[in-house]
Design a protein around this motif. Structure first.
Motif, PDB file in Angstrom:
ATOM      1  N   LEU A 148      22.780  -4.320  22.184  1.00 41.58           N
ATOM      2  CA  LEU A 148      23.966  -5.184  22.175  1.00 41.58           C
ATOM      3  C   LEU A 148      24.091  -5.964  23.471  1.00 41.58           C
ATOM      4  CD1 LEU A 148      26.552  -2.642  20.711  1.00 41.58           C
ATOM      5  CD2 LEU A 148      25.360  -4.473  19.510  1.00 41.58           C
TER       6      LEU A 148
ATOM      7  N   LEU B 290      30.682   7.069  27.592  1.00 41.18           N
ATOM      8  CA  LEU B 290      30.924   7.124  26.144  1.00 41.18           C
ATOM      9  C   LEU B 290      30.626   8.509  25.592  1.00 41.18           C
ATOM     10  CD1 LEU B 290      29.405   3.739  24.872  1.00 41.18           C
ATOM     11  CD2 LEU B 290      31.800   4.410  24.966  1.00 41.18           C
TER      12      LEU B 290
ATOM     13  N   LEU C 133      22.883   0.677  23.207  1.00 39.10           N
ATOM     14  CA  LEU C 133      23.756  -0.282  23.880  1.00 39.10           C
ATOM     15  C   LEU C 133      22.965  -1.481  24.384  1.00 39.10           C
ATOM     16  CD1 LEU C 133      26.103   2.038  25.968  1.00 39.10           C
ATOM     17  CD2 LEU C 133      26.686   0.675  23.967  1.00 39.10           C
ATOM     18  N   GLN C 134      21.732  -1.200  24.798  1.00 42.30           N
ATOM     19  CA  GLN C 134      20.934  -2.302  25.336  1.00 42.30           C
ATOM     20  C   GLN C 134      20.617  -3.333  24.272  1.00 42.30           C
ATOM     21  OE1 GLN C 134      17.895   0.054  27.220  1.00 42.30           O
ATOM     22  NE2 GLN C 134      18.549  -0.590  29.266  1.00 42.30           N
TER      23      GLN C 134
ATOM     24  N   VAL D  42      21.811   6.714  23.370  1.00 47.59           N
ATOM     25  CA  VAL D  42      22.936   5.778  23.455  1.00 47.59           C
ATOM     26  C   VAL D  42      22.586   4.546  24.284  1.00 47.59           C
ATOM     27  CG1 VAL D  42      25.339   5.507  24.157  1.00 47.59           C
ATOM     28  CG2 VAL D  42      24.580   7.633  23.121  1.00 47.59           C
ATOM     29  N   THR D  43      21.940   4.763  25.428  1.00 52.04           N
ATOM     30  CA  THR D  43      21.618   3.615  26.275  1.00 52.04           C
ATOM     31  C   THR D  43      20.739   2.591  25.546  1.00 52.04           C
ATOM     32  OG1 THR D  43      21.871   4.945  28.252  1.00 52.04           O
ATOM     33  CG2 THR D  43      20.634   2.899  28.480  1.00 52.04           C
TER      34      THR D  43
ATOM     35  N   THR E  74      29.149  -1.025  33.696  1.00 55.45           N
ATOM     36  CA  THR E  74      27.798  -1.376  33.263  1.00 55.45           C
ATOM     37  C   THR E  74      26.794  -1.184  34.399  1.00 55.45           C
ATOM     38  OG1 THR E  74      28.108  -3.680  33.880  1.00 55.45           O
ATOM     39  CG2 THR E  74      28.661  -3.079  31.624  1.00 55.45           C
TER      40      THR E  74
ATOM     41  N   LEU F 181      28.487   3.369  31.631  1.00 55.05           N
ATOM     42  CA  LEU F 181      29.045   3.145  30.304  1.00 55.05           C
ATOM     43  C   LEU F 181      28.549   4.171  29.291  1.00 55.05           C
ATOM     44  CD1 LEU F 181      30.842   1.287  28.665  1.00 55.05           C
ATOM     45  CD2 LEU F 181      28.839  -0.103  28.151  1.00 55.05           C
ATOM     46  N   SER F 182      27.240   4.308  29.185  1.00 52.80           N
ATOM     47  CA  SER F 182      26.747   5.189  28.127  1.00 52.80           C
ATOM     48  C   SER F 182      27.051   6.644  28.457  1.00 52.80           C
ATOM     49  CB  SER F 182      25.268   4.929  27.865  1.00 52.80           C
ATOM     50  OG  SER F 182      24.469   5.835  28.548  1.00 52.80           O
TER      51      SER F 182
ATOM     52  N   LEU G  28      22.094  -4.685  30.199  1.00 54.31           N
ATOM     53  CA  LEU G  28      22.525  -3.358  30.653  1.00 54.31           C
ATOM     54  C   LEU G  28      21.370  -2.591  31.276  1.00 54.31           C
ATOM     55  CD1 LEU G  28      25.205  -1.712  30.374  1.00 54.31           C
ATOM     56  CD2 LEU G  28      24.051  -0.494  28.535  1.00 54.31           C
TER      57      LEU G  28
END
Ligand SMILES: Nc1ncnc2c1ncn2[C@@H]1O[C@H](COP(=O)(O)OP(=O)(O)OP(=O)(O)O)[C@@H](O)[C@H]1O
Ligand SMILES: Nc1ncnc2c1ncn2[C@@H]1O[C@H](COP(=O)(O)OP(=O)(O)OP(=O)(O)O)[C@@H](O)[C@H]1O
Ligand SMILES: [Mg+2]
Ligand SMILES: [Mg+2]
Ligand SMILES: O=P([O-])([O-])[O-]
Lengths: 307, 265, 321, 319, 265
Positions: free
Chosen positions: D163, D177, D160-161, D156-157, D262, D173-174, D167
């Motif tokens: 996006l 989630l 997300l990174q 996930v991280t 974050t 956050l991750s 981060l």
């Protein structure tokens, strides 16, 4: 017939390897169990007499000595290998070639908290980029040793860094961030050389910067970040045949297994000296209840010999 | 408070039970108000009245069913004859009362066990172990419940697969198996179709030869068909009691007449 | 009954609010939201299920190459290729046995008390609030309790018994709550029928309520066990062993004096601990082992859940009201 | 009384006086047995109370020792958490902030998604769909959380990174989630149970008025099932606050006084495992901190549960 | 198969709906068998018959309630007049049908909302936003449901706290608020006490001035009191249909007579 071992996670891989081979050699007539509850947690059990052998990534501390004394537990201290704490960075990092203890201190000392946040604050030659810090969890022997060796005092460190008891998590962190710097045991670096770069460390400005390796640890040039690791054998348990056999077996095979699991073995002389202590049943510690940094192998041997 | 109009028969059969000044409270709500009434042996007594008048409440006093729920309270007595035990007495174990007085409920409620085990249950509860004795009793009870012929070959099947009418007759057989002195019926046919209803009514008429019966019903015709005595209740009170024929032909109280002629309900 | 001529005049015109066309437009609009929401629902479900799928495929890709028979029959080893999960799965099995032996009777008995016996007073209020509370207590706190109580105060040590007891306490609220629900679902008229036959309270409970509630009770037990088998934190706190290359003694087979329950006092390791250990090793080959073991563990949980569903389905078939 | 009066001649069957006398004896025996059984059952019910007492005792005992070293005031007001450092600070707010932000993220995922799924399964899906999807979804809560931890960190991280390039590799956050997804079934299953317990007659009432599925679900079923749904939320919150391994692995264990998801952060639970896994001599102040932290956690979940209990009382379903 | 005996009135009022050869299946079970029957505008048509005969099933065809459950199937038609829509047609949206035909259930089922919101529900569903319009409609509906006087001061209280009879009148008001063309009543008084029953019966008689009514009842007296036409059903078939007076005074079919005179049921 059971040999019960508990304690440090750092020493665990070596002890596990020994235990495995020992059981095989004895055709499973002797059972060995190894637990991980940290050096501190392990000593707690050891000094209650619940375990026969204690894995320790640092020497026994005064408080623990007292506990042991109170419970009438005596022990024999056996160094089994060296661990080289390794300072690592991201392989894509281009500006870091080596680092001095001085600079490391600047980064990691408590006063740096919230202030030293960019590389150029440490060394103007370095770029104006954020520093991302990764380090051992504050509840580990590695943390204690690193803080004492770098900041001069055990457990004194800045707090705003990513800490983990699980070094793979740190490996992950450093390998994901160009501006990262971190430290952990040598084995984790050795297994992840594709994702990490070790940083050469100079003991003082002007002294040559040294990369961790078997050679640099053995010749004493990787300083101050190499440390001995130990097992403590309960004197009472040693009276049992299987425990003595196991301890002997340990010292005989420690060099081989240590290498296998990416630790630095002690010189052969150290093992024979330790075996001698074991045979004679020399009890106690040579450290007087406190941790020490920058101990060279010769010094360690000298002390052991003096005992 | 109205008083009850009670017409006792000239040649009364022996008494099986008698309620005297019975009050009943659901917590603070008084659901029965001073009910006094005889129950004659080997006769069918029907309890009628509009919904909510307390028929079920009264019936359930007879086997101390209300004891299952906290906060319910009895006042007054129900004497069970001939030993004149007041079955509402705190000293009296409700389990003992229920062993002497069985009940058949509105909705057939067989246990999800085999047909045999359903009927044998009362005996098992009494600690009966003798297999042949139980088998005999089960057969007799199923015959008494007019169900034997239909189920003799499938005593080991689950009772929940029987039809509604069969289930209700099974519940009657279950009640019979332990030789009760009284059987209480609480609208036993209201969940059944006309044919099943007919067979249950026949059964009730048959059963009274051996046991005393109290039956609650919503259905005037049913009361007229099966009962010997009728008690008309309204708002927790007993309005009128008498022989069935009298109650239906020449009720003494206007309220009874209104109800019976369908002016409401 | 002459069929009336088909008129085109909208019927709804008489109605004060809407004519037929308006009404149809309105219904179409309202139904659009239905469709929208159904899509949203499927999307939300997809997020959950895709996560699960991603987890599964990830583990499968990494782990399946390691899943040979030796993996199940080997003890842990420093060589990743030879390391297996024998001691771990046996340990998990034994710990689960102890957990079940304790949580099931105690949980069911407690639930029966609360549902069937308890009067409504402050004692039962306290017990009830307390159970809801316990269901929300983080598992790590149970670990702290177990360390202080079972390991040291009762002197049970770091044994299968300690771990089993801890997990039993952990899942007790789950068992109690589901059992109570199962009992509550039994209609009152079944109780009344049984009491009506002259049964005592315990007879009603043991002859009727427990057997009829069994599908629900079993489901709760299995779901609780599935939760327990994956628990890591409390077992770490108790101090499970990490390297153990032998199995606990079989009944009467251990070193003398051999007894039926020697195994309960033996040291142990469990699947989550083995996984935890392997993931934290430097050698990436071990991470593959961890994935394989995770796969096995998740498979065990899935298996238990599937068993619960199947049992519920099978047993319910025979119980109708 | 009845058992002592002369037994009547029974009307039916083979029972006789002897039989009734037997019954009287049996009654006394039965009474005693019933009492004993009730006592045993009560004892079982009390096990949960003993557990709580045990937990509170252990936590209090060590916490008291802890608070003899550290003032309660410092514990509450200090804005640093470095209990194991030379320069020790014990500001629980730092860990609370981590717990709050991670739970916040998780609940922002779990509560809306869980509720939507519950409504979908209970009001929109067919019987078959529901009976297959619900157990599959429940598997989400059966996966050992340590596995989720690595999933958050390694899967996930990085996603997300892509996006958010800024981060950090470890962030709340991750972890939040993933935790949220793990909690979905706790929210959805319980809510769905509550919604399905709403009697069909209410739904029929709504449909009969010309309502659509969504209108019926939102305007009638959800309000009617509100207290059950609220308990589901409370359980979800407790789970989020108490979750350990995901955060220990993926959130960075960095004691940061910030609510920004974050950033990396440490939570109460991740601190406890960290110490439980570690190297600390038992009996030291550092060791006692985990009990003080545990006590704080317990009080936190306790207050949520009390809130839930109160809500259930207040909004008990009245169909 | 028996055929239905249908007696149409000499001077028939306008038709509001008409069932033709209606079959209905619960999965494989055929619960309605070829029912054909008129429903006259602004009249009360009562459906009577023993339990399980299909009264409720038939009634629920009129607002497509069966569509809520999978596996249920209609055959035949129900035409809604004057526009002659076959409301069982797959093309016809059941929601549209339900907006035109309201229903009142056996057990009062108010929503767990305020009294006001209960009555306003149908309007809200129709997307009505105008507050004064809604208020007017709610007041009118509550007056139509003979509940206005009792609740005018507590419109914001929860509806679940009303008594059973009040709840049922609330449900009627809810059904009225949207000006339906037909209202279906399924044993609306069977859960109520005699007084509440009386007021609901009065209400039904009042309502027929404005809407067409179909009512299922178990209670013969009730059917006689409130209805203009009666349909007697048995085992899923329509046995006899005719004016109420005729059906009760001189039923043409023996089955009807048996039922009405209480020979069973
Ligand atoms: N458990 C209870 N708690 C409080 N009140 C109750 C309870 N059960 C019944 N009542 C009330 O007691 C009164 C009598 O109820 P009961 O059930 O005896 O009536 P009934 O004559 O049997 O009616 P029905 O014909 O509907 O069965 C009613 O007003 C009812 O509302
Ligand atoms: N959902 C269902 N599935 C299958 N069969 C059903 C269902 N609902 C009703 N039935 C059956 O259809 C038949 C007609 O039922 P219906 O409810 O219409 O009877 P009713 O005349 O309304 O009876 P009552 O007076 O008891 O309400 C009965 O035999 C019933 O068992
Ligand atoms: Mg009743
Ligand atoms: Mg019906
Ligand atoms: O487990 P350690 O003591 O080596 O950190």
């Amino acid at each position: 017939q059971i040999v019960k071992i508990d304690g440090s996670s750092t020493v665990y891989p070596i002890t596990e390897g020994i235990a495995e081979d020992f059981q095989k050699a004895k055709k499973n007539a002797v059972k060995v169990t190894v637990g991980i509850s940290g050096t501190g947690g392990g000593f707690k059990k050891f000094c209650r007499g619940e375990t026969d052998i204690q894995n320790a990534s640092r020497p026994i501390l005064a408080k623990e000595m007292e506990d042991c004394r109170a419970a009438g537990v005596e022990y024999i201290e056996l160094p089994v290998a060296f661990d080289a704490l390794t300072v690592v960075m991201n392989p894509r990092n281009t500006f870091l070639k080596s680092i001095t203890v001085e600079e490391l201190k600047k980064i990691w000392e408590p006063a740096a908290q919230g202030k030293i946040t960019r590389w150029n604050q440490v060394n103007p030659a370095w770029p104006d980029a954020p520093i991302k810090l990764f380090g051992a969890g504050s509840d580990s022997g590695t943390f204690d040793y690193f803080t004492e060796a770098i900041n001069g005092k055990a457990k004194s460190s800045r707090g705003d860094y990513t800490a983990s008891e699980d070094d793979n998590v740190l490996v992950q962190g450093v390998s994901q961030d160009v501006n990262a710097i971190g430290y952990f045991g040598y084995a984790y670096y050795a297994e992840n050389q594709s994702r990490l770069k070790a940083l050469a460390v100079a003991e003082k400005a002007g002294k040559p910067a040294v990369l961790p390796s078997e050679a640099s640890v053995l010749d004493g040039s990787y300083q101050p970040l190499s440390r001995p690791i130990f097992i403590y054998v309960s004197a009472k348990a040693l009276a049992r045949g299987e425990v003595r056999e196991f301890a002997d077996f340990y010292l005989k095979n420690a060099a081989k297994i240590a290498k296998e699991v990416k630790y630095v073995p002690l010189p052969a002389k150290a093992y024979s000296l330790a075996a001698e202590h074991l045979a004679k049943g020399k009890k106690g510690t040579v450290f007087g209840g406190k941790n020490e940094v920058g101990l060279k192998i010769e010094e360690l041997l000298a002390r052991e010999a003096r005992m | 408070m109205t008083t009850s109009t009670i017409t006792l028969p000239n040649n009364p059969p022996p008494l099986k039970a008698e309620a005297k000044a019975l009050d009943f409270y659901y917590g603070a709500f008084k659901a029965l108000k001073g009910i006094s009434m005889p129950v004659y042996e080997n006769r069918v007594t029907a309890l009628i009245g509009p919904s909510g008048c307390g028929k079920s409440t009264f019936l359930r006093c007879f086997n101390r069913m209300h004891d299952l729920y906290p906060g319910h309270r009895y006042d007054g007595t129900i004497q069970l004859l001939p030993d004149a035990v007041n079955l509402l007495d705190h000293q009296v174990d409700p389990i003992e009362v229920r062993m002497r007085i069985s009940m058949v409920f509105q909705k057939p409620n067989p246990f999800p066990k085999t047909i045999f085990e359903n009927v044998a249950y009362g005996l098992r509860v009494r600690g009966e172990r003798n297999r042949t004795y139980i088998e005999d009793k089960v057969e007799a009870a199923l015959k008494g419940g007019a169900l034997w012929e239909e189920v003799r070959d499938r005593l080991d099947e689950s009772a929940v697969n029987l039809s509604g009418g069969q289930q209700q007759r099974l519940c009657i057989a279950r009640a019979l198996a332990t030789d009760p002195e009284i059987i209480l019926f609480d609208e036993p046919t209201s969940a059944l179709d006309p044919i099943a209803t007919g067979s249950i009514e026949e059964l009730v008429t048959e059963l009274k030869k051996k046991v005393t019966i109290l039956i609650v019903t919503h259905n005037m015709q049913q009361a007229a068909r099966v009962s010997d005595y009728v008690a008309y209740m309204y708002l927790g009170e007993l309005i009128e009691y008498g022989a069935t024929r009298d109650i239906f032909m020449k009720p003494l109280r206007k309220e009874t007449e209104d109800y019976i002629t369908g002016r409401f309900g | 009954m002459t069929p009336s001529p088909k008129t085109t005049a909208p019927v709804a015109a008489r109605r004060s609010t809407l004519n037929a066309e308006e009404m149809r437009a309105l219904i179409r609009a309202a139904k659009r939201y239905d469709v929208l929401f159904a899509t949203l629902g499927l999307l939300a479900l997809a997020i959950g299920i895709l996560t699960l799928a991603a987890l599964f495929t990830g583990m499968a890709l990494d782990g399946i190459p390691r899943l040979n028979s030796e993996f199940f029959t080997n003890f842990p080893s420093r060589r990743a290729g030879q390391a297996g999960i024998l001691s771990a799965w046996v340990g998990s099995l034994l710990v689960m046995t102890v957990t079940a032996l304790i949580a099931v009777p105690v949980g069911i008995a407690g639930a029966i008390y609360l549902e069937e016996y308890a009067r409504k007073n402050w004692v039962t209020d306290v017990i009830e609030i307390n159970i809801t509370n316990l269901a929300g207590v983080p598992s790590i706190v149970y670990g702290l309790l177990a360390l202080g109580l079972f390991v040291y105060t009762f002197g049970l040590g770091q044994s299968i018994l300690s771990a089993g007891l801890t997990l039993a306490l952990l899942i007790l609220p789950i068992v109690i709550v589901t059992t109570r629900e199962a009992l509550r679902a039994i209609p009152q008229h079944i109780r009344e029928a049984a009491y009506g036959c002259g049964a005592s309270q315990w007879q009603v409970v043991s002859h009727h309520l427990v057997p009829y509630g069994m599908p629900g009770i079993l489901t709760g037990v299995i779901i609780g066990m599935a939760r327990a088998i994956g628990e890591t934190a409390p077992i770490i706190t108790i101090g499970a062993l990490t390297f153990i290359a032998f199995l606990p003694p079989a009944p009467f087979m251990g070193d003398p004096p051999a007894g039926l329950f020697d195994w309960a006092f033996s040291g142990f390791t469990v699947m989550p601990i083995q996984i935890f250990n392997w993931t934290s090793r430097p050698d990436p080959a071990f991470h593959q082992n961890a994935a394989a073991a995770s796969f096995v563990l998740v498979f065990m949980t899935v298996g238990m859940n599937a068993l619960a569903i199947w049992l519920r389905y099978r047993l319910r078939k025979n119980i109708k009201w | 009384m009845s058992s002592t009066t002369a037994a009547p001649a029974p009307i039916l069957g083979s029972t006789g006086e002897a039989r009734l006398a037997e019954l009287a004896l049996a009654k006394a025996r039965r009474k005693r047995r019933e009492r004993a059984i009730e006592a045993v059952l009560l004892l079982a019910a009390c096990v949960s109370v003993f557990t709580t007492v045990g937990i509170v005792y252990i936590l209090l005992k060590e916490s008291l020792a802890f608070f003899s070293h550290v003032s309660v005031w410092d514990f509450i007001t200090d804005d640093q958490w470095t209990p194991l450092f030379e320069d020790a600070h014990f500001g629980i707010r730092v860990l609370l902030a981590g717990t709050l932000s991670s739970s916040g993220v998780a609940l922002l995922i779990a509560i809306p998604l869980g509720t939507i799924i519950a409504i979908y399964l209970s009001e929109f899906a067919g019987h078959r769909t529901r009976e297959t999807l619900k157990p599959i979804l429940e598997l989400l809560s059966g996966v050992p959380t340590i596995i989720y931890g690595y999933f958050a960190l390694l899967f996930v991280t990085p996603m997300l990174q892509r996006l958010m390039p800024e981060l950090p590799g470890f962030n709340v956050l991750s972890a939040g989630l993933v935790m949220g997804i793990m909690i979905i079934p706790y929210v959805s299953s319980l809510s769905e149970d509550a919604m399905r317990a709403v009697p069909m007659s209410l739904r029929e009432g709504s449909y009969a008025m010309g309502a659509t599925r969504l209108q019926t679900a939102v305007k009638v079923v959800v309000p009617a099932a509100f207290s059950g749904i609220a308990s589901a939320y409370i359980l979800g919150i407790s789970r989020a606050v108490g979750e350990t391994m995901i955060l220990a692995v993926a959130a960075g264990m960095q004691p940061n006084l910030t609510l920004d998801p974050t950033e990396p952060a440490a939570t109460i639970t991740s601190f406890i495992v960290q110490v439980a896994l570690g190297d600390l001599p038992h009996g030291s102040v550092g060791y006692q901190t985990i009990f003080a932290a545990g006590l704080t956690l317990m009080m936190l979940t306790l207050s949520f549960n009390m809130l839930g209990y109160w809500m259930r009382r207040k909004f008990r379903e009245a169909y």
